[in-house]
Design a protein around this motif. Structure first.
Motif, short mmCIF file in Angstrom:
data_model
loop_
_atom_site.label_atom_id
_atom_site.label_comp_id
_atom_site.label_asym_id
_atom_site.label_seq_id
_atom_site.Cartn_x
_atom_site.Cartn_y
_atom_site.Cartn_z
N GLY A 141 -100.84 -18.89 -86.30
CA GLY A 141 -102.18 -19.29 -85.90
C GLY A 141 -102.72 -20.27 -86.89
O GLY A 141 -102.09 -20.62 -87.87
N ILE A 142 -103.92 -20.74 -86.64
CA ILE A 142 -104.58 -21.64 -87.56
C ILE A 142 -105.90 -21.00 -87.94
O ILE A 142 -106.69 -20.62 -87.07
N ASN A 143 -106.14 -20.84 -89.24
CA ASN A 143 -107.39 -20.24 -89.67
C ASN A 143 -108.51 -21.27 -89.64
O ASN A 143 -108.29 -22.42 -89.29
N ASN A 144 -109.70 -20.85 -90.01
CA ASN A 144 -110.87 -21.73 -89.91
C ASN A 144 -110.75 -22.99 -90.76
O ASN A 144 -111.35 -24.00 -90.44
N SER A 145 -109.99 -22.94 -91.85
CA SER A 145 -109.87 -24.12 -92.70
C SER A 145 -108.81 -25.10 -92.19
O SER A 145 -108.59 -26.14 -92.79
N GLY A 146 -108.11 -24.75 -91.11
CA GLY A 146 -107.13 -25.65 -90.52
C GLY A 146 -105.71 -25.43 -91.01
O GLY A 146 -104.80 -26.02 -90.49
N SER A 147 -105.50 -24.59 -92.03
CA SER A 147 -104.14 -24.36 -92.51
C SER A 147 -103.46 -23.30 -91.67
O SER A 147 -104.09 -22.44 -91.08
N LYS A 148 -102.12 -23.38 -91.64
CA LYS A 148 -101.35 -22.41 -90.86
C LYS A 148 -101.14 -21.14 -91.67
O LYS A 148 -100.96 -21.17 -92.86
N PHE A 149 -101.17 -20.00 -90.97
CA PHE A 149 -100.84 -18.71 -91.57
C PHE A 149 -100.24 -17.84 -90.48
O PHE A 149 -100.44 -18.09 -89.30
N LYS A 150 -99.49 -16.85 -90.88
CA LYS A 150 -98.89 -15.93 -89.92
C LYS A 150 -99.95 -14.90 -89.54
O LYS A 150 -100.30 -14.05 -90.34
N GLN A 151 -100.44 -15.04 -88.35
CA GLN A 151 -101.50 -14.16 -87.89
C GLN A 151 -100.94 -12.82 -87.43
O GLN A 151 -101.42 -11.79 -87.83
N GLU A 152 -99.95 -12.87 -86.57
CA GLU A 152 -99.34 -11.66 -86.06
C GLU A 152 -97.86 -11.69 -86.40
O GLU A 152 -97.15 -12.60 -86.01
N MET B 195 -91.19 1.27 -74.91
CA MET B 195 -91.75 0.51 -76.01
C MET B 195 -91.22 -0.91 -75.98
O MET B 195 -90.07 -1.13 -75.69
N GLU B 196 -92.09 -1.82 -76.33
CA GLU B 196 -91.69 -3.20 -76.38
C GLU B 196 -92.07 -3.77 -77.72
O GLU B 196 -92.91 -3.26 -78.42
N SER B 197 -91.46 -4.84 -78.05
CA SER B 197 -91.73 -5.49 -79.32
C SER B 197 -91.93 -6.97 -79.09
O SER B 197 -91.27 -7.57 -78.27
N ALA B 198 -92.88 -7.53 -79.80
CA ALA B 198 -93.13 -8.97 -79.69
C ALA B 198 -92.74 -9.64 -80.98
O ALA B 198 -92.73 -9.03 -82.04
N GLY B 199 -92.45 -10.89 -80.92
CA GLY B 199 -92.01 -11.63 -82.10
C GLY B 199 -93.17 -12.15 -82.93
O GLY B 199 -94.30 -11.74 -82.77
N SER B 200 -92.87 -13.07 -83.79
CA SER B 200 -93.88 -13.64 -84.69
C SER B 200 -94.72 -14.68 -83.96
O SER B 200 -94.27 -15.32 -83.04
N LYS B 201 -95.95 -14.81 -84.43
CA LYS B 201 -96.85 -15.83 -83.90
C LYS B 201 -97.49 -16.52 -85.08
O LYS B 201 -97.72 -15.93 -86.12
N ASP C 190 -99.86 -3.55 -84.28
CA ASP C 190 -99.64 -4.95 -84.65
C ASP C 190 -99.69 -5.11 -86.16
O ASP C 190 -100.67 -4.72 -86.80
N VAL C 191 -98.63 -5.68 -86.71
CA VAL C 191 -98.60 -6.03 -88.13
C VAL C 191 -99.13 -7.45 -88.22
O VAL C 191 -98.62 -8.35 -87.55
N LYS C 192 -100.16 -7.63 -89.04
CA LYS C 192 -100.77 -8.94 -89.22
C LYS C 192 -100.81 -9.27 -90.70
O LYS C 192 -100.56 -8.43 -91.53
N SER C 193 -101.16 -10.51 -90.97
CA SER C 193 -101.20 -10.98 -92.35
C SER C 193 -102.57 -11.57 -92.65
O SER C 193 -103.14 -12.29 -91.83
N THR D 157 -104.42 -10.63 -77.04
CA THR D 157 -105.55 -10.96 -77.87
C THR D 157 -106.31 -12.18 -77.38
O THR D 157 -107.45 -12.38 -77.73
N ASN D 158 -105.71 -12.99 -76.50
CA ASN D 158 -106.37 -14.19 -76.02
C ASN D 158 -106.71 -14.13 -74.54
O ASN D 158 -107.09 -15.12 -73.95
N VAL D 159 -106.58 -12.97 -73.91
CA VAL D 159 -106.84 -12.85 -72.49
C VAL D 159 -108.34 -12.70 -72.25
O VAL D 159 -109.00 -11.93 -72.93
N GLU D 160 -108.86 -13.45 -71.30
CA GLU D 160 -110.24 -13.29 -70.86
C GLU D 160 -110.20 -12.28 -69.71
O GLU D 160 -109.77 -12.61 -68.61
#
Length: 131
Positions: free
Chosen positions: A9-20, A1-7, A36-39, A124-127
């Motif tokens: 993001g920027i929502n559509n209105s341009g403000s920052k929020f904790k996405q993951e 098992m692995e764990s990733a830290g906080s990330k 994944d715990v998201k907000s 989540t961002n891999v093509e």
């Protein structure tokens, strides 16, 4: 098992929020599970459970098939109780020789670990067509 830290993001209105907020990765043979715990924009936490399966095409290239569940905190207790109930049922009713051993999963896990590492870093961002 692995764990990733906080990330962040920027929502559509341009403000920052904790996405993951937090991630756990579980490798299980040909499948990988992401918890994944998201907000939300209103800072409510929720859980996404993603199953990722590696698929090989006829051309020799591989891709990932993904299935995702969104689970909100008002459903956590019922979800956990029901999951535990069905897991207990399986262990109680499934004949011993029909159970898949953990060692089998660990053996096949090594085959897919290298390709999955790239996905875990920013899955989540891999093509996937570019892999």
């Amino acid at each position: 098992m692995e764990s990733a830290g906080s990330k962040e993001g920027i929502n559509n209105s341009g403000s920052k929020f904790k996405q993951e907020i937090h991630s756990k990765v579980i490798r299980a043979g040909k499948r990988t599970y992401f918890f994944d715990v998201k907000s939300t924009r209103s800072d409510e936490f929720y859980l996404t459970i993603t199953e990722s399966k590696k698929r090989f095409g006829e051309n020799g290239k591989f891709s990932y098939e993904k299935h995702k569940i969104f689970l909100y905190k008002e459903d956590f207790e019922k979800f956990m109780e029901s999951l535990q109930e069905v897991v207990d049922y399986i262990f109680e009713k499934q004949p011993e020789d029909e159970r898949v051993s953990r060692s089998n999963d660990e053996e096949t896990e090594a085959e897919f670990e290298e390709a999955e590492i790239a996905e875990v870093k920013d899955y989540t961002n891999v093509e996937f067509e570019d892999i």
